[in-house]
Design a protein around this motif. Structure first.
Motif, PDB file in Angstrom:
ATOM      1  N   GLY A  92      33.351  35.027  42.847  1.00  0.00           N
ATOM      2  CA  GLY A  92      34.345  34.070  43.311  1.00  0.00           C
ATOM      3  C   GLY A  92      35.404  33.789  42.265  1.00  0.00           C
ATOM      4  N   VAL A  95      37.821  36.939  41.994  1.00  0.00           N
ATOM      5  CA  VAL A  95      38.764  37.087  43.094  1.00  0.00           C
ATOM      6  C   VAL A  95      39.800  35.961  43.068  1.00  0.00           C
ATOM      7  CG1 VAL A  95      38.999  37.268  45.601  1.00  0.00           C
ATOM      8  CG2 VAL A  95      37.045  38.296  44.474  1.00  0.00           C
ATOM      9  N   ALA A  96      39.395  34.763  42.652  1.00  0.00           N
ATOM     10  CA  ALA A  96      40.349  33.668  42.535  1.00  0.00           C
ATOM     11  C   ALA A  96      41.420  33.997  41.494  1.00  0.00           C
ATOM     12  CB  ALA A  96      39.630  32.379  42.170  1.00  0.00           C
ATOM     13  N   SER A 182      37.600  34.286  47.753  1.00  0.00           N
ATOM     14  CA  SER A 182      36.960  33.589  46.629  1.00  0.00           C
ATOM     15  C   SER A 182      36.218  32.345  47.111  1.00  0.00           C
ATOM     16  CB  SER A 182      37.996  33.219  45.571  1.00  0.00           C
ATOM     17  OG  SER A 182      38.885  32.227  46.051  1.00  0.00           O
ATOM     18  N   TYR A 185      32.817  33.237  48.587  1.00  0.00           N
ATOM     19  CA  TYR A 185      31.817  33.518  47.558  1.00  0.00           C
ATOM     20  C   TYR A 185      31.157  32.228  47.072  1.00  0.00           C
ATOM     21  CZ  TYR A 185      32.763  38.508  46.823  1.00  0.00           C
ATOM     22  OH  TYR A 185      32.861  39.874  46.965  1.00  0.00           O
TER      23      TYR A 185
END
Length: 422
Positions: A92, A95-96, A182, A185
């Motif tokens: 997470g 991807v953020a 994100s 996740y």
């Protein structure tokens, strides 16, 4: 002809952890679908080189070759529930950060490759831990149905809900698919962390046992099981083909068929719709044919679907082919995973799963690059035909393992009882 009764036909109970595990997997798959559908479109915006676009997909497979066996060995040593939620938190955050880079206009092919590599490196631990944890969450007779429900739910959320949403999100902002991914996740990590089910009981390890020795045990156990060895070889051939197809599908749709982003979304939606149908078929086919014979049927139908996709220059043909490819792909995945879980000792499921995944995924990066080279030199339709040839070879490799559908008791008494134990 006798009717095969496959262990695993009972319905899993939603209580006891399976409901939360299912929800976490489905939610995470929804986010993954947004990212995996958006990444090729972003790559095409950044470059028109088929090999560069294919490299993004290829680097998403490479970590299985580097860390797959290690991930399985670790999964058999640690608390699998904790490993899964910790990995989801890390993914997470990654991807953020990528969503922020896209929002600020810093996206590039090297950055896409780095993201694909990093996420898959973490996935090697997550997937092996999840495969090993599931048999401790559901009853043995519910294992096949649990896999079917899990995979069908993932396809429903990822294909029919996530995939078509991507064009809408992209119109609002190129970073949005990754930002939503994100968030899923983090939510998935919270659900897994709330599970009350622990890892399966393990025997004490002998003094001096190393991760290297554990990885070797997983490989040897996979090799000794004839059915799993043949299934792994067949899956390797299929993954080479799917690597070629997936890496160039966006070019097939937008370049050869001139169907644009909407056509690409329609193709992915058709694949997901077929996968959902395949989730309902997987157990029924296994019950009538046996798990290995269900794999043989799936591979044969997929070969025909790929020939249709690569020879008919119409969007309708592609959609029909993707429907069949998705349906029989789900039949293959459910029965392949369940066969492995049923034949692997509980204390070695993570390692055998890792050996299977690593060996069978080994050709996917090569397939992605091979597909890119074929699309560049021979035409954008050729990766589909190449994949058809590889699927046909996979069927031939799997044929000798069909005796795994017949137990010793069945051979003596004429009653089909399902796969023989490893």
């Amino acid at each position: 002809m006798t009717t095969a009764q496959v262990v695993g036909a009972a319905t899993p109970a939603w209580r006891g952890g399976f409901g939360r595990l299912w929800s976490a997997a489905v939610l995470s798959r929804f986010g993954d679908a947004l990212r995996t559908a958006a990444l090729p479109l972003l790559a095409v915006r950044l470059t028109d080189d088929p090999l560069a676009v294919a490299a993004v997909t290829a680097c998403g497979y490479v970590p299985w070759l580097l860390f797959g066996l290690l991930g399985g060995a670790v999964a058999d040593r640690v608390d699998q529930r904790r490993a899964m939620w910790a990995v989801d938190v890390a993914r997470g955050l990654l991807v953020a950060a990528f969503a922020l880079a896209v929002a600020l206009g810093h996206a590039s092919i090297p950055l896409l490759i780095a993201l694909a590599f990093s996420l898959t490196a973490l996935q090697t631990l997550f997937d092996n831990a999840a495969t090993a944890l599931l048999p401790s969450v559901v009853r043995p007779e519910s294992l096949g149905s649990a896999n079917a429900r899990l995979m069908t739910g993932q396809q429903l959320a990822g294909g029919l809900l996530g995939g078509p949403l991507v064009p809408l999100l992209l119109t609002a902002g190129a970073f949005l698919p990754y930002a939503v991914d994100s968030l899923t996740y983090f939510l998935g990590a919270a659900l897994v962390a709330s599970l009350r089910t622990g890892s399966p009981a393990r025997e004490p390890r002998p003094p001096g046992a190393t991760l290297r020795a554990d990885m070797g045990e997983g490989l040897r156990a996979l090799w000794r099981d004839r059915a799993l060895r043949a299934t792994c070889g067949a899956t390797l051939l299929c993954n080479i083909g799917m690597g070629a197809l997936i890496a160039t599908l966006v070019l097939h749709v937008t370049g050869w068929l001139h169907a644009g982003n909407a056509g690409y979304a329609a193709a992915m939606t058709a694949y997901s719709a077929g996968s959902i149908a395949g989730g309902f078929l997987a157990q029924r086919l296994a019950g009538r044919l046996g798990r290995v014979r269900a794999l043989l049927l799936g591979g044969t139908v997929q070969t025909g679907a790929l020939l249709l996709m690569g020879s008919v220059r119409e969007l309708a043909a592609l959609i029909a082919g993707m429907l069949l490819l998705g349906a029989m792909g789900m039949v293959w995945n459910v029965n392949q995973v369940t066969l492995m879980q049923q034949r692997a000792p509980a204390a070695m499921t993570g390692r055998i799963s890792a050996a299977f995944r690593t060996a069978s995924t080994a050709g996917a990066p090569f397939g992605a690059l091979l597909g890119g080279a074929a699309a560049r030199t021979l035409g954008l339709y050729t990766p589909a035909l190449l994949t058809a040839a590889l699927f046909a070879a996979a069927v031939l490799v799997l044929i000798p393992a069909r005796s795994a559908d017949v137990s010793k008791d069945e051979k003596r008494g004429g009653v089909t009882t399902g796969p023989a134990p490893a």
